[in-house]
Design a protein around this motif. Structure first.
Motif, mmCIF file in Angstrom:
data_model
loop_
_atom_site.group_PDB
_atom_site.id
_atom_site.type_symbol
_atom_site.label_atom_id
_atom_site.label_comp_id
_atom_site.label_asym_id
_atom_site.label_seq_id
_atom_site.Cartn_x
_atom_site.Cartn_y
_atom_site.Cartn_z
ATOM 1 N N PHE A 157 0.808 -1.225 0.000
ATOM 2 C CA PHE A 157 0.000 0.000 0.000
ATOM 3 C C PHE A 157 0.838 1.270 0.000
ATOM 4 C CE2 PHE A 157 -2.066 -3.339 2.628
ATOM 5 C CZ PHE A 157 -3.009 -3.735 1.685
ATOM 6 N N LYS A 158 2.100 1.136 -0.346
ATOM 7 C CA LYS A 158 3.018 2.278 -0.353
ATOM 8 C C LYS A 158 2.511 3.402 -1.256
ATOM 9 C CE LYS A 158 7.814 3.517 -1.437
ATOM 10 N NZ LYS A 158 9.133 2.999 -1.924
ATOM 11 N N GLY A 159 2.520 4.621 -0.736
ATOM 12 C CA GLY A 159 2.167 5.793 -1.518
ATOM 13 C C GLY A 159 0.682 6.014 -1.726
ATOM 14 N N ARG A 160 -0.144 5.193 -1.122
ATOM 15 C CA ARG A 160 -1.586 5.323 -1.313
ATOM 16 C C ARG A 160 -2.205 6.202 -0.223
ATOM 17 N NH1 ARG A 160 -3.887 -0.722 -2.838
ATOM 18 N NH2 ARG A 160 -2.428 -1.179 -4.543
ATOM 19 N N ARG A 161 -3.235 6.932 -0.623
ATOM 20 C CA ARG A 161 -3.991 7.714 0.355
ATOM 21 C C ARG A 161 -4.801 6.787 1.251
ATOM 22 N NH1 ARG A 161 -9.056 11.775 -0.942
ATOM 23 N NH2 ARG A 161 -9.301 12.603 1.194
ATOM 24 N N PHE A 162 -5.459 5.814 0.603
ATOM 25 C CA PHE A 162 -6.220 4.793 1.309
ATOM 26 C C PHE A 162 -5.678 3.428 0.896
ATOM 27 C CE2 PHE A 162 -9.287 8.328 0.803
ATOM 28 C CZ PHE A 162 -9.550 8.580 2.149
ATOM 29 N N PHE A 163 -6.052 2.402 1.626
ATOM 30 C CA PHE A 163 -5.658 1.055 1.228
ATOM 31 C C PHE A 163 -6.203 0.732 -0.153
ATOM 32 C CE2 PHE A 163 -5.522 0.785 5.898
ATOM 33 C CZ PHE A 163 -4.241 0.280 6.072
ATOM 34 N N GLY A 164 -7.360 1.303 -0.479
ATOM 35 C CA GLY A 164 -7.975 1.066 -1.779
ATOM 36 C C GLY A 164 -7.454 1.974 -2.880
ATOM 37 N N GLY A 165 -6.524 2.869 -2.572
ATOM 38 C CA GLY A 165 -5.994 3.794 -3.574
ATOM 39 C C GLY A 165 -6.393 5.220 -3.253
ATOM 40 N N ASP A 166 -6.927 5.922 -4.245
ATOM 41 C CA ASP A 166 -7.341 7.314 -4.044
ATOM 42 C C ASP A 166 -8.670 7.412 -3.314
ATOM 43 O OD1 ASP A 166 -5.086 8.273 -5.343
ATOM 44 O OD2 ASP A 166 -6.062 8.262 -7.312
ATOM 45 N N GLU A 167 -9.439 6.312 -3.304
ATOM 46 C CA GLU A 167 -10.735 6.292 -2.648
ATOM 47 C C GLU A 167 -10.793 5.170 -1.620
ATOM 48 O OE1 GLU A 167 -14.012 7.907 -5.809
ATOM 49 O OE2 GLU A 167 -13.406 5.811 -6.015
ATOM 50 N N VAL A 168 -11.714 5.329 -0.669
ATOM 51 C CA VAL A 168 -11.940 4.279 0.318
ATOM 52 C C VAL A 168 -12.378 3.008 -0.387
ATOM 53 C CG1 VAL A 168 -13.490 3.545 2.189
ATOM 54 C CG2 VAL A 168 -12.506 5.857 2.196
ATOM 55 N N GLY A 169 -11.727 1.891 -0.039
ATOM 56 C CA GLY A 169 -12.053 0.617 -0.665
ATOM 57 C C GLY A 169 -12.407 -0.441 0.371
ATOM 58 N N PHE A 170 -12.402 -1.683 -0.070
ATOM 59 C CA PHE A 170 -12.824 -2.823 0.741
ATOM 60 C C PHE A 170 -12.056 -2.917 2.064
ATOM 61 C CE2 PHE A 170 -12.466 -7.345 1.841
ATOM 62 C CZ PHE A 170 -13.781 -7.779 1.760
ATOM 63 N N LEU A 171 -10.728 -2.878 1.997
ATOM 64 C CA LEU A 171 -9.926 -3.007 3.205
ATOM 65 C C LEU A 171 -10.080 -1.801 4.114
ATOM 66 C CD1 LEU A 171 -7.923 -4.613 4.873
ATOM 67 C CD2 LEU A 171 -6.072 -3.648 3.481
ATOM 68 N N ASP A 172 -10.244 -0.622 3.544
ATOM 69 C CA ASP A 172 -10.496 0.570 4.353
ATOM 70 C C ASP A 172 -11.776 0.413 5.168
ATOM 71 O OD1 ASP A 172 -8.408 2.644 3.312
ATOM 72 O OD2 ASP A 172 -9.300 1.782 1.498
ATOM 73 N N VAL A 173 -12.802 -0.116 4.519
ATOM 74 C CA VAL A 173 -14.070 -0.323 5.217
ATOM 75 C C VAL A 173 -13.900 -1.311 6.357
ATOM 76 C CG1 VAL A 173 -16.425 -1.238 4.981
ATOM 77 C CG2 VAL A 173 -15.487 0.277 3.215
ATOM 78 N N VAL A 174 -13.210 -2.415 6.086
ATOM 79 C CA VAL A 174 -13.058 -3.468 7.095
ATOM 80 C C VAL A 174 -12.198 -2.992 8.265
ATOM 81 C CG1 VAL A 174 -12.078 -5.748 7.526
ATOM 82 C CG2 VAL A 174 -13.461 -5.348 5.486
ATOM 83 N N LEU A 175 -11.047 -2.384 7.985
ATOM 84 C CA LEU A 175 -10.182 -1.905 9.057
ATOM 85 C C LEU A 175 -10.716 -0.637 9.710
ATOM 86 C CD1 LEU A 175 -6.536 -2.378 7.703
ATOM 87 C CD2 LEU A 175 -7.762 -3.792 9.351
ATOM 88 N N GLY A 176 -11.299 0.223 8.904
ATOM 89 C CA GLY A 176 -11.733 1.521 9.421
ATOM 90 C C GLY A 176 -12.938 1.439 10.323
ATOM 91 N N CYS A 177 -13.884 0.571 9.988
ATOM 92 C CA CYS A 177 -15.077 0.436 10.817
ATOM 93 C C CYS A 177 -14.718 -0.394 12.044
ATOM 94 C CB CYS A 177 -16.203 -0.219 10.029
ATOM 95 S SG CYS A 177 -16.958 0.871 8.829
ATOM 96 N N GLY A 178 -14.363 0.282 13.061
ATOM 97 C CA GLY A 178 -13.850 -0.321 14.271
ATOM 98 C C GLY A 178 -12.635 0.440 14.765
#
Length: 274
Positions: A157-178
């Motif tokens: 995930f080097k250099g990414r704003r979010f794990f999903g790239g420029d936008e919130v993605g699947f892993l962001d939702v899973v890790l972020g919600c909590g």
């Protein structure tokens, strides 16, 4: 009925027939709510009392008897990660949360499993323990965060704003919600879990994630979470102390659960994952 996103035709959204059974404090429920908001899907929400589960919930999820449960056109699905993947498959025309590349999809699923299998339980152990046991759990949390920090610094995930790239993605939702529970637990337990100096990339990601409109719409207020967490921790610590004492005095009085805490029977349903 939840309001449909602006980029979805209201008539088409009304035909989706999505109903979510959940609990306001459940980060697993929040995953599904956030995913549907990001995808612009209209849905009906049914709040469950985990101390007195509805007949509908028990019928729709007879295996685990837990939230969340998603009903789509009369058919039900349980388990938040399975539901998230289903939403991508069932609504391909909406914003996709999983990456398009097969390898990137596998990596996202791996770190999703890491969050649920390693990081979440460690955070939960910090919250439910004291003394040396809590210190050991804090070290485990920091070790797990260090692994994620390394992936953000020099890994997948080097250099990414979010794990999903420029936008919130699947892993962001899973890790972020909590992940919002981290600040709550720090306040309630008095221990530091996310040091901005030790984990600068994870800390920056979390602040950016929490600032998203869809996330702010999904996550309960900090005051409500704090009240809930304080009552729950008092109950869990009291239960642990009672278990440690064993049956030393069968006639000894026991403390009543704090008013802010859920019934003891519901503690296994409480989501403290990140």
């Amino acid at each position: 009925m939840e309001k449909a996103a602006e980029n979805v035709d209201a008539g088409a959204a009304a035909q989706l027939q999505l109903k979510l059974f959940g609990s306001w404090a459940s980060s697993y429920t929040h995953r599904v709510q956030l995913a549907m908001r990001l995808k612009g899907l209209a849905f009906e929400y049914a709040e469950e009392d985990l101390g007195n589960k509805s007949d509908a919930l028990l019928r729709l999820n007879p295996v685990y008897k837990k939230v969340p449960v998603l009903v789509h056109d009369g058919r039900s699905l349980a388990e938040s990660v399975i539901i998230l993947q289903y939403l991508d498959d069932a609504f391909p025309a909406s914003r996709q949360l999983l990456p398009a590349d097969a390898f990137d999809r596998a990596v996202a699923r791996f770190w999703c499993h890491f969050g649920d299998d390693k990081l979440g339980p460690a955070v939960g152990a910090v919250f439910a323990s004291t003394g040396e046991e809590q210190e050991a759990a804090v070290r485990q949390v920091h070790e797990n965060l260090a692994l994620i920090e390394a992936e953000l610094r020099e890994g997948a995930f080097k250099g990414r704003r979010f794990f999903g790239g420029d936008e919130v993605g699947f892993l962001d939702v899973v890790l972020g919600c909590g992940s919002y529970w981290l600040a709550v637990f720090e306040e309630v337990t008095g221990v530091q879990l996310v040091d901005a100096e030790a984990f600068p990339l994870f800390h920056a990601w979390l602040r950016d994630f929490e600032a998203q409109d869809e996330v702010r719409e999904t996550i309960p207020s900090i005051d409500r979470l704090l009240e809930y967490a304080r009552g729950l921790r008092q109950m869990l610590v009291a239960m642990a102390a009672g278990a440690g004492a064993g049956a030393a005095s069968a006639d000894a009085p026991t403390a009543a659960p704090p008013a802010a805490a859920p019934p003891a029977a519901t503690t296994a349903d409480i989501a403290v994952d990140i």
